[in-house]
Design a protein around this motif. Sequence first.
Motif, PDB file in Angstrom:
ATOM      1  N   PHE A   8       0.787  -1.467   0.017  1.00 37.21           N
ATOM      2  CA  PHE A   8      -0.050  -0.027   0.079  1.00 37.21           C
ATOM      3  C   PHE A   8       1.136   1.248  -0.086  1.00 37.21           C
ATOM      4  CE2 PHE A   8      -3.187  -2.695   1.883  1.00 37.21           C
ATOM      5  CZ  PHE A   8      -4.330  -2.761   0.967  1.00 37.21           C
ATOM      6  N   TYR A   9       1.823   1.331   0.702  1.00 35.52           N
ATOM      7  CA  TYR A   9       2.764   2.510   0.896  1.00 35.52           C
ATOM      8  C   TYR A   9       3.412   2.989  -0.489  1.00 35.52           C
ATOM      9  CZ  TYR A   9       6.199   5.727   2.242  1.00 35.52           C
ATOM     10  OH  TYR A   9       6.823   6.916   2.668  1.00 35.52           O
ATOM     11  N   ASP A  10       4.126   2.044  -1.104  1.00 37.36           N
ATOM     12  CA  ASP A  10       4.531   2.329  -2.266  1.00 37.36           C
ATOM     13  C   ASP A  10       3.459   2.588  -3.361  1.00 37.36           C
ATOM     14  OD1 ASP A  10       7.222   1.674  -1.642  1.00 37.36           O
ATOM     15  OD2 ASP A  10       7.356  -0.152  -2.019  1.00 37.36           O
ATOM     16  N   GLY A  11       2.292   1.946  -3.343  1.00 34.20           N
ATOM     17  CA  GLY A  11       1.196   2.280  -4.269  1.00 34.20           C
ATOM     18  C   GLY A  11       0.810   3.590  -4.040  1.00 34.20           C
ATOM     19  N   TRP A  12       0.665   4.053  -2.797  1.00 37.49           N
ATOM     20  CA  TRP A  12       0.146   5.404  -2.491  1.00 37.49           C
ATOM     21  C   TRP A  12       1.022   6.501  -2.875  1.00 37.49           C
ATOM     22  CZ3 TRP A  12       1.563   9.186   1.481  1.00 37.49           C
ATOM     23  CH2 TRP A  12       0.685  10.119   1.512  1.00 37.49           C
ATOM     24  N   THR A  13       2.431   6.283  -2.547  1.00 34.11           N
ATOM     25  CA  THR A  13       3.503   7.099  -2.598  1.00 34.11           C
ATOM     26  C   THR A  13       3.786   7.287  -4.147  1.00 34.11           C
ATOM     27  OG1 THR A  13       4.566   6.509  -0.621  1.00 34.11           O
ATOM     28  CG2 THR A  13       5.957   7.699  -2.197  1.00 34.11           C
ATOM     29  N   HIS A  14       3.751   6.510  -4.877  1.00 31.18           N
ATOM     30  CA  HIS A  14       4.163   6.530  -6.461  1.00 31.18           C
ATOM     31  C   HIS A  14       2.784   6.517  -7.449  1.00 31.18           C
ATOM     32  CE1 HIS A  14       8.214   6.047  -5.141  1.00 31.18           C
ATOM     33  NE2 HIS A  14       7.943   4.808  -4.551  1.00 31.18           N
ATOM     34  N   GLY A  15       1.682   6.908  -6.793  1.00 33.03           N
ATOM     35  CA  GLY A  15       0.550   6.475  -7.447  1.00 33.03           C
ATOM     36  C   GLY A  15       0.554   5.513  -8.340  1.00 33.03           C
ATOM     37  N   ASP A  16       0.962   4.231  -7.836  1.00 35.40           N
ATOM     38  CA  ASP A  16       1.123   3.032  -8.706  1.00 35.40           C
ATOM     39  C   ASP A  16       0.145   1.949  -8.022  1.00 35.40           C
ATOM     40  OD1 ASP A  16       1.708   0.854 -10.252  1.00 35.40           O
ATOM     41  OD2 ASP A  16       3.784   0.732  -9.377  1.00 35.40           O
ATOM     42  N   ALA A  17      -1.001   1.613  -8.707  1.00 36.67           N
ATOM     43  CA  ALA A  17      -2.081   0.713  -8.227  1.00 36.67           C
ATOM     44  C   ALA A  17      -1.603  -0.696  -8.740  1.00 36.67           C
ATOM     45  CB  ALA A  17      -3.241   1.149  -9.136  1.00 36.67           C
ATOM     46  N   THR A  18      -0.556  -0.603  -9.264  1.00 37.39           N
ATOM     47  CA  THR A  18       0.016  -2.096  -9.562  1.00 37.39           C
ATOM     48  C   THR A  18       1.065  -2.424  -8.777  1.00 37.39           C
ATOM     49  OG1 THR A  18       1.673  -1.347 -11.378  1.00 37.39           O
ATOM     50  CG2 THR A  18      -0.729  -1.773 -11.811  1.00 37.39           C
ATOM     51  N   ALA A  19       1.514  -1.767  -7.684  1.00 35.25           N
ATOM     52  CA  ALA A  19       2.374  -1.998  -6.930  1.00 35.25           C
ATOM     53  C   ALA A  19       2.384  -3.234  -5.991  1.00 35.25           C
ATOM     54  CB  ALA A  19       2.673  -0.950  -5.715  1.00 35.25           C
ATOM     55  N   ARG A  20       3.229  -4.087  -5.934  1.00 33.71           N
ATOM     56  CA  ARG A  20       3.513  -5.470  -5.309  1.00 33.71           C
ATOM     57  C   ARG A  20       4.525  -5.409  -4.414  1.00 33.71           C
ATOM     58  NH1 ARG A  20      -0.560  -5.282  -7.709  1.00 33.71           N
ATOM     59  NH2 ARG A  20      -1.508  -6.769  -9.416  1.00 33.71           N
ATOM     60  N   CYS A  21       4.494  -6.308  -3.257  1.00 32.52           N
ATOM     61  CA  CYS A  21       5.257  -6.838  -2.313  1.00 32.52           C
ATOM     62  C   CYS A  21       5.423  -8.316  -2.271  1.00 32.52           C
ATOM     63  CB  CYS A  21       4.891  -6.052  -0.991  1.00 32.52           C
ATOM     64  SG  CYS A  21       6.193  -6.599   0.296  1.00 32.52           S
ATOM     65  N   ALA A  22       6.383  -8.954  -2.628  1.00 32.22           N
ATOM     66  CA  ALA A  22       6.753 -10.199  -2.873  1.00 32.22           C
ATOM     67  C   ALA A  22       6.914 -10.811  -1.261  1.00 32.22           C
ATOM     68  CB  ALA A  22       7.931 -10.689  -3.576  1.00 32.22           C
ATOM     69  N   THR A  23       7.367 -10.481  -0.272  1.00 32.01           N
ATOM     70  CA  THR A  23       7.410 -10.775   0.950  1.00 32.01           C
ATOM     71  C   THR A  23       6.329 -10.963   1.806  1.00 32.01           C
ATOM     72  OG1 THR A  23       9.884  -9.977   0.772  1.00 32.01           O
ATOM     73  CG2 THR A  23       8.901 -10.820   3.049  1.00 32.01           C
ATOM     74  N   PRO A  24       5.840 -12.036   2.268  1.00 32.41           N
ATOM     75  CA  PRO A  24       4.622 -12.023   3.190  1.00 32.41           C
ATOM     76  C   PRO A  24       4.533 -11.069   4.492  1.00 32.41           C
ATOM     77  CG  PRO A  24       5.325 -14.058   2.536  1.00 32.41           C
ATOM     78  CD  PRO A  24       6.323 -13.498   2.244  1.00 32.41           C
ATOM     79  N   SER A  25       3.552 -10.409   4.679  1.00 29.16           N
ATOM     80  CA  SER A  25       3.473  -9.630   5.719  1.00 29.16           C
ATOM     81  C   SER A  25       3.402 -10.437   6.933  1.00 29.16           C
ATOM     82  CB  SER A  25       1.931  -8.757   5.832  1.00 29.16           C
ATOM     83  OG  SER A  25       1.719  -7.915   7.052  1.00 29.16           O
ATOM     84  N   GLY A  26       4.118  -9.728   7.988  1.00 29.87           N
ATOM     85  CA  GLY A  26       4.414 -10.540   9.525  1.00 29.87           C
ATOM     86  C   GLY A  26       3.142  -9.814  10.317  1.00 29.87           C
ATOM     87  N   ILE A  27       2.247  -9.077   9.813  1.00 24.93           N
ATOM     88  CA  ILE A  27       1.323  -8.296  10.830  1.00 24.93           C
ATOM     89  C   ILE A  27       0.049  -8.697   9.893  1.00 24.93           C
ATOM     90  CG2 ILE A  27       0.334  -6.534  11.976  1.00 24.93           C
ATOM     91  CD1 ILE A  27       3.245  -7.277  12.924  1.00 24.93           C
ATOM     92  N   GLU A  28      -0.777  -9.660  10.489  1.00 28.42           N
ATOM     93  CA  GLU A  28      -1.966 -10.344  10.225  1.00 28.42           C
ATOM     94  C   GLU A  28      -3.171  -9.311   9.911  1.00 28.42           C
ATOM     95  OE1 GLU A  28      -3.376 -13.920  11.878  1.00 28.42           O
ATOM     96  OE2 GLU A  28      -1.642 -15.059  11.763  1.00 28.42           O
TER      97      GLU A  28
END
Length: 371
Positions: free
Chosen positions: A231-251
């Motif tokens: 979400f942060y990268d998508g919001w910062t860069h205006g990129d709705a296609t932003a992805r994060c390959a590493t699973p989140s540690g906070i459910e």
Amino acid sequence: MMDSMVPCRHSGVDRSWARKAIGLLEAEGRRSADTHLIAVPVPAFPDLDIYLKDESAHPTGSLKHRLARSLFLYGICNGKITQGVTLTEASSGSTAVSEAYYARLLGLEFIAVLPASTSHSKIEAIEQQGGRCHLVADGCTIYAEAERLAAECGGHYLDQFTYAERATDWRGNNNIAESIFRQMENERFTIPSWIVVGAGTGGTSATIGRYIRYRSCMTQLLVPDVEHSAFYDGWTHGDATARCATPSGIEGVGRPRVEQSFVPNVVDEMIKVPDAASLGAMRVLSRRLGRRVGGSTGTNFFGLCWAADGMRNRGECGALVTLICDSGERYADSYYDDAWLAARHIDTKPYEAMVEDFLAGGPFRARLGGA
């Protein structure tokens, strides 16, 4: 031409079931009182009032109780949830607990598709509500798998990540935003300066952000995003296609992609919060409340401290509100287990000390994305 005007008997049966189903949902809603807005005294900040909206008080124990009810009403009124249909959902746990509850209320079968890393207590809670759990090794595949299962059995994929923002009536109808502002009416500061909520599906931030604008309030919306989330990268860069390959540690809050329900234009600020900071803040807040809260609540509280620090530095007064998303008892064998943290090389102690020092009047020393 005349044949096209003949009413469909099957539609009449569905309408009859739908009326009964909506009646059950409305009755359940009336039985459930609104959640409390808890004032948290912080003597070191006499000009700032801090509040926690306790969403863990819902019958299914989390913020997602509101979302699940909205998704069921949305599905019924759109003709997608009908008598005997099997429901599926992609979830990190809490939404599925609430959806299993409502599925059982309506006599429907429910299958939750979850990452294999989901806490055992959440899996047990889903099963206790009558749902079935389908675990997948790769958390990024939960969406496609839930959709596949629904298609395979002729069922309905609830799809919280797409429909959260449109299923909730953001203008009112006792949504979480309206509830917060109504509960603040008799407080010292009647309009919050900041509301702080994590992203998750994106539905809660969308509802609150839209409501703030609808009511022409000066409240700012902060969305703290966790370490491994898009979400942060998508919001910062205006990129709705932003992805994060590493699973989140906070459910419950970190997502591998920017979900469709996330509405970036209603968010005023975002920060990136390390997992150790989320869990450190979680432990500090739990000690102050005398009861355990979950990891996403720690993310929220850390974000609130960031916003409070900014207000203090600018000499401002006002109120800040965030959410208790769920109970920490769901994470007794993970976030509150020191051995579990050590195995994952997560050291919460520095952040616990930092948050405690800040609440005592010290500086907020964190250096975060967006800060």
